[in-house]
Write an enzyme that holds these catalytic residues in place. Structure first.
Site, PDB file in Angstrom:
ATOM      1  N   VAL A 168       0.784  -1.022  -0.155  1.00 17.58           N
ATOM      2  CA  VAL A 168       0.086   0.181   0.084  1.00 17.58           C
ATOM      3  C   VAL A 168       0.909   1.069   0.088  1.00 17.58           C
ATOM      4  O   VAL A 168       1.984   1.477   0.908  1.00 17.58           O
ATOM      5  CB  VAL A 168      -0.828   0.127   1.278  1.00 17.58           C
ATOM      6  CG1 VAL A 168      -1.558   1.401   1.354  1.00 17.58           C
ATOM      7  CG2 VAL A 168      -1.794  -0.934   1.168  1.00 17.58           C
ATOM      8  N   SER A 169       0.956   1.932  -1.035  1.00 14.08           N
ATOM      9  CA  SER A 169       1.953   3.047  -1.328  1.00 14.08           C
ATOM     10  C   SER A 169       1.792   4.540  -0.097  1.00 14.08           C
ATOM     11  O   SER A 169       0.387   4.216   0.547  1.00 14.08           O
ATOM     12  CB  SER A 169       1.679   3.989  -2.550  1.00 14.08           C
ATOM     13  OG  SER A 169       1.821   2.739  -3.541  1.00 14.08           O
ATOM     14  N   GLY A 170       2.533   4.909   0.018  1.00  8.20           N
ATOM     15  CA  GLY A 170       2.488   5.890   1.102  1.00  8.20           C
ATOM     16  C   GLY A 170       1.533   7.127   0.679  1.00  8.20           C
ATOM     17  O   GLY A 170       1.350   7.472  -0.610  1.00  8.20           O
TER      18      GLY A 170
END
Length: 371
Positions: free
Chosen positions: A42-44
């Site tokens: 899950v990307s920042g």
């Protein structure tokens, strides 16, 4: 955008992750393969925000997300509103199961989450006004263009000679154009579109070159070059510690015939094979190569000068050429608008492409030009 980020509860898509980590501005790895390589995350929030900004979503849009996790899909649903439609796909059933659980817990059951190979999109739900790709891609398959409406936007982390940028393309007939891009990094695409960046070893596993896009390399001659005395050239171009210069890398990737990146382990530094252990951009020929160097020039202002270290029979020539390209970037492009990108189908004749560096891939011909 801010309202969507404040509305969607990110922690519900990261079960078991502490709250402070779930809401930190960094990516959270959610799956690794048998070799320990990251394959899902899950990307920042920062990366998510700028990619969604690139997408320019409007209420009522139909959106396809390639590479799932749930959180981004929920944000997309907030942005398209009740009249919009969101489809998110992933090649891993485990990821889709986790996505569906997170969407249900957060109240977004109307988001469609399906297991599918991203290379082929989701034809049954096309056309889409927007397509966003949240895995690193080496190419742009025809399905993404064909499933996008005319004038629609595709945002994709595209790898070009080892340099990955999140590029926002607009469809114009059968080709795509863009001048909107950002530096980024993502886990690589799996499935039919997978294309890992090759590593050419020069000294055991301590020193290697990441050589992308089918460029030819002679490992034996470059291995010999590494052990030869080092040549240096300094450009006179300086940079402060806090100033980003990723566009220099992109310029070098497109300005010279052969370009790659150097990868060095700490042991190579300890043995004196290289002055420092990092991943600088490299230009090379058959028997020599040079890579970016930095040296302090003003300690109080924390500024550094760009230079080049080079090895091999043509070391002095390569070092001079490399330093000259740094000077060209500084003079002509450092404060400019940046490059333009164009994507045409594979097989498009040269005379139908815009001027610039052409990078040929499986499905496309990508042109990068600097105004």
């Amino acid at each position: 955008m801010e309202a969507a980020l404040r509305t969607v509860p990110r922690h519900l898509f990261l079960p078991g992750v502490p709250l402070e980590e779930a809401y930190a501005n960094k990516a959270v790895i959610t799956k690794r393969d048998e070799h320990g390589i990251d394959i899902s995350s899950v990307s920042g929030p920062g990366i998510i925000a700028f990619m969604l900004d690139q997408l320019r979503i409007e209420p009522g849009h139909r959106v396809l997300e390639i590479g799932s996790g749930g959180y981004n899909a929920a944000l997309l649903k907030e942005l398209v509103g009740p009249d919009g439609d969101v489809t998110t796909i992933d090649i891993e059933q485990e990821v889709i199961d986790r996505t569906n659980k997170g969407l249900a817990a957060a109240g977004y059951q109307d988001v469609r989450a399906l297991r599918a190979d991203g290379e082929f999109g989701a034809k049954e739900f096309a056309p889409f006004d927007r397509i966003i790709v949240t895995v690193g891609s080496w190419d742009i398959p025809p399905s993404w263009v064909n499933q996008l409406t005319e004038g629609g936007r595709l945002v994709v982390p595209l790898r070009l000679r080892g340099q990955t940028r999140s590029i926002a393309f607009e469809r114009k007939g059968k080709h795509l154009t863009s001048r909107d891009y950002e530096l980024c990094g993502f886990v690589p695409m799996q499935g039919a579109g997978e294309n890992r960046e090759p590593l050419v070893l020069l000294h055991g596993e301590e020193v290697g070159l990441r050589v992308d896009d089918g460029q030819s390399v002679n490992p034996e001659l470059l291995s010999q070059a590494l052990l030869q005395p080092r040549a240096e050239a300094w450009s006179g171009v300086t940079v402060s510690r806090k100033e980003p210069f990723s566009d220099l890398y992109l310029w070098l990737a497109t300005a010279v015939p052969r370009f790659c990146r150097l990868v060095a382990q700490k042991s190579a530094l300890e043995k004196g094979l290289l002055p420092r252990s990092y991943r600088p951009p490299v230009i090379f020929d058959d028997d020599s190569f040079g890579y970016l160097a930095l040296r302090p020039c003003d300690v109080e202002k924390s500024t550094f000068e760009f230079g080049v270290y080079a090895h091999g029979p043509s070391a002095e020539k390569i070092a001079k050429e490399y330093a000259g390209q740094i000077q060209v970037w500084d003079r002509d492009h450092r404060s400019g608008p940046g490059p333009r990108f164009a994507v045409h189908p594979a097989g498009t004749p040269d005379d139908q492409l815009p001027d610039g560096r052409v990078i040929d891939k499986r499905h496309t011909r990508v042109t990068i030009s600097w105004p």
